[in-house]
Design an enzyme around this catalytic site. Structure first.
Site, PDB file in Angstrom:
ATOM      1  N   ALA A 147       0.830  -1.205   0.000  1.00  0.00           N
ATOM      2  CA  ALA A 147       0.000   0.000   0.000  1.00  0.00           C
ATOM      3  C   ALA A 147       0.866   1.257   0.000  1.00  0.00           C
ATOM      4  CB  ALA A 147      -0.896   0.012   1.230  1.00  0.00           C
ATOM      5  N   CYS A 148       0.473   2.208  -0.836  1.00  0.00           N
ATOM      6  CA  CYS A 148       1.306   3.388  -1.064  1.00  0.00           C
ATOM      7  C   CYS A 148       1.615   4.182   0.190  1.00  0.00           C
ATOM      8  CB  CYS A 148       0.635   4.319  -2.055  1.00  0.00           C
ATOM      9  SG  CYS A 148       1.547   5.848  -2.290  1.00  0.00           S
ATOM     10  N   PHE A 149       0.638   4.320   1.058  1.00  0.00           N
ATOM     11  CA  PHE A 149       0.870   5.214   2.185  1.00  0.00           C
ATOM     12  C   PHE A 149       1.823   4.608   3.202  1.00  0.00           C
ATOM     13  CE2 PHE A 149      -2.284   7.329  -0.032  1.00  0.00           C
ATOM     14  CZ  PHE A 149      -2.348   8.642   0.414  1.00  0.00           C
TER      15      PHE A 149
END
Length: 276
Positions: A147-149
């Site tokens: 996940a990017c965050f």
């Protein structure tokens, strides 16, 4: 004061959104359009993955389809982003522009000032944290998740010690494209259902870590913030952060034509989206 183009495009398909960003990049590189700040949303809600991600290995594609979500590979790096209850921005400007430092991380910092001012315009006490030290990096990342965050950049925008925006950058043909996701709300369970994990236990652990390190605007705002208010706040934010005048405009006919072509040849193809 220098004028840059500002546009809020209609909700577009995943392939078209990525194609439009690239079309602007190409035509800006040819001197046909000015530096551009673009805000956009997605129809349908979409999972985008970074250029270097392995789609089949990292993403539960069956679940993406089952949930009726779009899917696209970005031309930029970074990890998976769920474009749902959020505003996506892109900034396209020449590497040679006097405002742009040659260093990727310093250019990222300059562009991200627009985000910082946008969050502050919404009344949030946002700050930009330099992740030069391993200790700072450790604070804002968690290992292993797609996940990017979870993946820190050199400069991280944080509110109340949690990450509030995920951005990625690419440079092609002498032009910088930085785009990213400004989260209004987020369905963390949905995002993590779209990613592959070795076990349920690992998934739960990653999800917990993610929740501790990432936050949405409406989780930290004292009042509900809608899309339109976010567009206005971040529009003013990019103008002041970049110290330019943003002039509302539309895509040119040539940009739209090139974008449609890029959907056919790249972003709408399985060859591109499943290439790794």
């Amino acid at each position: 004061m220098e004028k840059w183009r500002f546009m809020v495009t209609e909700p577009m398909s995943p392939a078209m959104n990525m194609a439009v960003d690239e079309a602007i990049l190409q035509l800006h590189g040819e001197g046909k359009v000015p530096p551009t700040v673009r805000f956009y949303t997605w129809d349908p809600a979409t999972l985008s993955i970074g250029y270097f991600q392995k789609a089949v290995k990292e993403i539960n594609l069956e679940e993406v389809h089952r949930q009726g979500l779009g899917f696209v590979r970005r031309p930029t790096g970074g990890r998976a982003v769920l474009h749902d209850k959020e505003l996506t921005y892109s900034v396209i400007v020449s590497e040679e522009h006097p405002k742009m430092p040659s260093s990727v991380t310093e250019a990222y910092k300059i562009i991200s000032m627009g985000l910082l001012h946008g969050f502050q315009n919404l009344g949030l006490s946002a700050e930009m944290v330099s992740l030069a030290s391993e200790e700072e990096k450790e604070k804002y990342t968690s290992p292993g998740s797609s996940a990017c965050f979870d993946s820190p950049s050199w400069y991280e925008l944080v509110v109340e010690g949690k990450k509030v925006a995920g951005s990625a950058q690419t440079r092609q043909k002498g032009v910088i494209l930085q785009h990213g996701s400004i989260l209004l709300d987020m369905d963390v369970e949905l995002l993590f259902s779209l990613l592959n994990f070795p076990s349920e236990r690992v998934k739960q652990r990653m999800m917990e870590s993610f929740r501790q390190k990432a936050v949405t605007i409406n989780e930290v705002s004292t009042r509900p913030i809608g899309l339109q208010e976010a567009i206005e706040a971040f529009g003013r934010g990019f103008a002041s952060g970049l110290d330019v005048e943003l002039v509302a405009s539309d895509l040119t006919a040539e940009e739209r034509e090139l974008a449609h072509e890029l959907v056919q040849t790249r972003y709408g193809t399985e060859e591109w989206n499943m290439r790794r």
